[in-house]
Write a protein that holds these residues in place. Sequence first.
Motif, PDB file in Angstrom:
ATOM      1  N   VAL A 387       0.821  -1.211   0.000  1.00 53.59           N
ATOM      2  CA  VAL A 387       0.000   0.000   0.000  1.00 53.59           C
ATOM      3  C   VAL A 387       0.854   1.259   0.000  1.00 53.59           C
ATOM      4  N   LEU A 388       1.919   1.270   0.809  1.00 58.01           N
ATOM      5  CA  LEU A 388       2.666   2.503   1.042  1.00 58.01           C
ATOM      6  C   LEU A 388       3.801   2.629   0.040  1.00 58.01           C
ATOM      7  N   LYS A 389       3.462   2.785  -1.228  1.00 60.51           N
ATOM      8  CA  LYS A 389       4.455   2.994  -2.269  1.00 60.51           C
ATOM      9  C   LYS A 389       4.198   4.344  -2.923  1.00 60.51           C
ATOM     10  N   PRO A 390       5.159   5.304  -2.849  1.00 58.85           N
ATOM     11  CA  PRO A 390       4.901   6.649  -3.355  1.00 58.85           C
ATOM     12  C   PRO A 390       4.734   6.709  -4.861  1.00 58.85           C
ATOM     13  N   ASP A 391       5.445   5.825  -5.597  1.00 64.15           N
ATOM     14  CA  ASP A 391       5.365   5.858  -7.053  1.00 64.15           C
ATOM     15  C   ASP A 391       4.223   5.004  -7.580  1.00 64.15           C
ATOM     16  N   PHE A 392       3.482   4.341  -6.704  1.00 62.55           N
ATOM     17  CA  PHE A 392       2.376   3.499  -7.131  1.00 62.55           C
ATOM     18  C   PHE A 392       1.027   4.205  -7.032  1.00 62.55           C
ATOM     19  N   GLY A 393       1.019   5.472  -6.583  1.00 63.62           N
ATOM     20  CA  GLY A 393      -0.233   6.206  -6.528  1.00 63.62           C
ATOM     21  C   GLY A 393      -0.603   6.608  -5.115  1.00 63.62           C
ATOM     22  N   SER A 394      -1.819   7.069  -4.953  1.00 60.55           N
ATOM     23  CA  SER A 394      -2.311   7.573  -3.679  1.00 60.55           C
ATOM     24  C   SER A 394      -2.344   6.475  -2.622  1.00 60.55           C
ATOM     25  N   VAL A 395      -1.800   6.787  -1.429  1.00 59.98           N
ATOM     26  CA  VAL A 395      -1.843   5.833  -0.321  1.00 59.98           C
ATOM     27  C   VAL A 395      -3.289   5.540   0.069  1.00 59.98           C
ATOM     28  N   PHE A 396      -4.106   6.574   0.098  1.00 63.94           N
ATOM     29  CA  PHE A 396      -5.507   6.384   0.481  1.00 63.94           C
ATOM     30  C   PHE A 396      -6.208   5.449  -0.499  1.00 63.94           C
ATOM     31  N   SER A 397      -6.085   5.725  -1.780  1.00 65.50           N
ATOM     32  CA  SER A 397      -6.791   4.905  -2.763  1.00 65.50           C
ATOM     33  C   SER A 397      -6.236   3.488  -2.802  1.00 65.50           C
ATOM     34  N   ARG A 398      -4.915   3.340  -2.598  1.00 65.26           N
ATOM     35  CA  ARG A 398      -4.337   2.001  -2.613  1.00 65.26           C
ATOM     36  C   ARG A 398      -4.819   1.197  -1.411  1.00 65.26           C
ATOM     37  N   ALA A 399      -4.961   1.850  -0.250  1.00 68.77           N
ATOM     38  CA  ALA A 399      -5.485   1.145   0.917  1.00 68.77           C
ATOM     39  C   ALA A 399      -6.917   0.684   0.662  1.00 68.77           C
ATOM     40  N   LEU A 400      -7.710   1.562   0.062  1.00 65.32           N
ATOM     41  CA  LEU A 400      -9.090   1.206  -0.262  1.00 65.32           C
ATOM     42  C   LEU A 400      -9.137   0.054  -1.263  1.00 65.32           C
ATOM     43  N   LEU A 401      -8.356   0.184  -2.346  1.00 67.52           N
ATOM     44  CA  LEU A 401      -8.369  -0.844  -3.376  1.00 67.52           C
ATOM     45  C   LEU A 401      -7.777  -2.154  -2.868  1.00 67.52           C
ATOM     46  N   ARG A 402      -6.780  -2.048  -1.981  1.00 72.27           N
ATOM     47  CA  ARG A 402      -6.203  -3.262  -1.401  1.00 72.27           C
ATOM     48  C   ARG A 402      -7.263  -4.031  -0.615  1.00 72.27           C
TER      49      ARG A 402
END
Length: 653
Positions: A387-402
């Motif tokens: 989840v916490l990857k800066p080059d992979f996109g928004s942390v918030f959206s990645r947590a939600l999508l995860r």
Amino acid sequence: MARPFPIGLTPPDWLVRNLRPQQAPVNRPAVVRAAIALTLPLALGIALDRPAYGALASMGALSGVISDTADAYRMRLLGIAIPQMFAAVGITLGSLVFGHGWVTVAALTGLALVSGMISTIGAVASVSGLLLLLNSVVGAGLPLPGAWWLAPLLMTGGGLLVLVQALLAWPLRAGVPERASVAETYLKVADLFAVTADTAEAYDEARHAVTQSLNQSYDLVLGRRARHHGRSPELVRLLAQLNAITPLVEAAPAVRLSARPLPTEIPTAVRHLAESIETGYSGPLGLRLPEPGSGIGRAVDQALRHAADVVTEKSPDALGGAYTVDRRGRYAPLRVRAARAARDVALSAASWRYGLRLALCIGLAQALVSLIAVPRSYWVALTITFVLKPDFGSVFSRALLRALGTVVGLVVAAGILAEVPRGWWDVPVMLLLAPLIPVFTPRGYGYQTAAITPVILLLSDVLNHEGTDLLLPRLVDSLMGCAIALVAGYLLWPESWHARVGDRLADAVADTAAYVERAFKQGREGSADHADRARMRRRLYRDLSAIRTEFQRALTEPPPTGSRAAAWWPLVVAVERIVDATTAARVRVKQGAEPPSTAEVDQVTLHLRELAQGLRETDVLYEVRSDLSGPQESVLEPLRQEVAAARAITSPH
């Protein structure tokens, strides 16, 4: 940007953007590679009565499949082999601290700091940092069979299986991906010329496509200098063909501002050049070009004829000048680039900041699961790492999508673990699941998570034989990891709440001012100066393309971050048009128009620098003056209008 909400159950914009799948073609060779690489080790392990060994090798293959994203063969070699080395180091260090309590917590926290810092270097380093931390977490949280060296050996072997498959066609297709990329750039330029008289939206979209294609082609071709320190004839030809398209790209804004559509023969001729590049044809083209009827038409004609000469040139020595122009660019041999990257990481506040964020989250996760009994607790740290990857996109959206992707993946895994007996039935199941990873990964992070989750659960069950008992703990661990990432990696860091579009746009505006000065500098003109301007313009468009990406990322954030970011979009487009207007004015001067006075240039650059300074000092668009004036017949008049429009955009409405 706002959408009407006719009923109360309509989801908000930011959620719709997060869930909308991205459009991407299916990479069929990658699908085949994933199916073989993940299934073959598992089948061999079962055949040898060592299913756990096969599962470990398949886990390594999964890392290779995730890393297999490059097009060029040399870039695949680096993009898969280097991350596999870090993965082997990670699994070794993790297994050495397995079961050591707070020593494990300290070790993983330190590795998270290192992983986060090196992840800021670039794409290959990002995947390397990801696999370093992922495998160290697995090694520290999962009892692995055999001696300490066996797990890294098996996992590295699985990753190398992906690499071998990816490089099988190299002897037969060497240089093909690079040529195809350069040819695609010419096709994008042809599309740009075809819409110069169309709507602003169509033209902006085509111009953005050209920028992306140029960036990709230069990265692909110049990246080969990791191995080619000297002059490779093929490298010389590809670089010369890329450089030759620059005058055509520069002429497009001038054509656009002239409001005169180009004859259809022009884009057709560019498409013929693309076809020649892709096939390697260097014979006579027989282009039929119309007689130019204006200065802009002459600029296009000259640029097109020059590109045709370069594309059909058979002698690499005749193209040496085009090659040396870009040799002074940003790319250097791999050894030099690695040394620069190490220095930049050690001295960069951004790399330390991200490393500390990741280390804080991993440390908290490991401390929590050390104090509280959590089944298969390593999945908490794994979730945070993804989840916490800066080059992979928004942390918030990645947590939600995860979280959403994990739920979908668990539903699939539940059916498999409940109904499919362990043993040889795992092989056809893996053969069906593995190809879904390269199919769904380009669609978005949530889709990738949904595809990877059942694969990891199946391999974990081969190692631990827990069946459906894995499912609920896995969901709880994922939700815990998402919660820690959101709180300790997002909410506690104020910079996460602000869209970075304004800051990056301010830098682009300041660079645009420098580009305007360089474009109309008096008393110095030559191939070196032209190359400097071309590189500045290309770097500007590259930066603006990155800003577009950052803008799209910010839109996936919940209010107020997403709504604040949306306000910057008109200014992003305005700055792109300023660069276009500058390039168009330069083309007109080159075709014989009267150069602008120093006072005119100074006036425009002053307003641009004032605009950049204003953007740095506030997060809210504010009122500014836009009183630019000058001779109506000046080549800078369209540029003054665009600068005035950009400054007016910052006024509140």
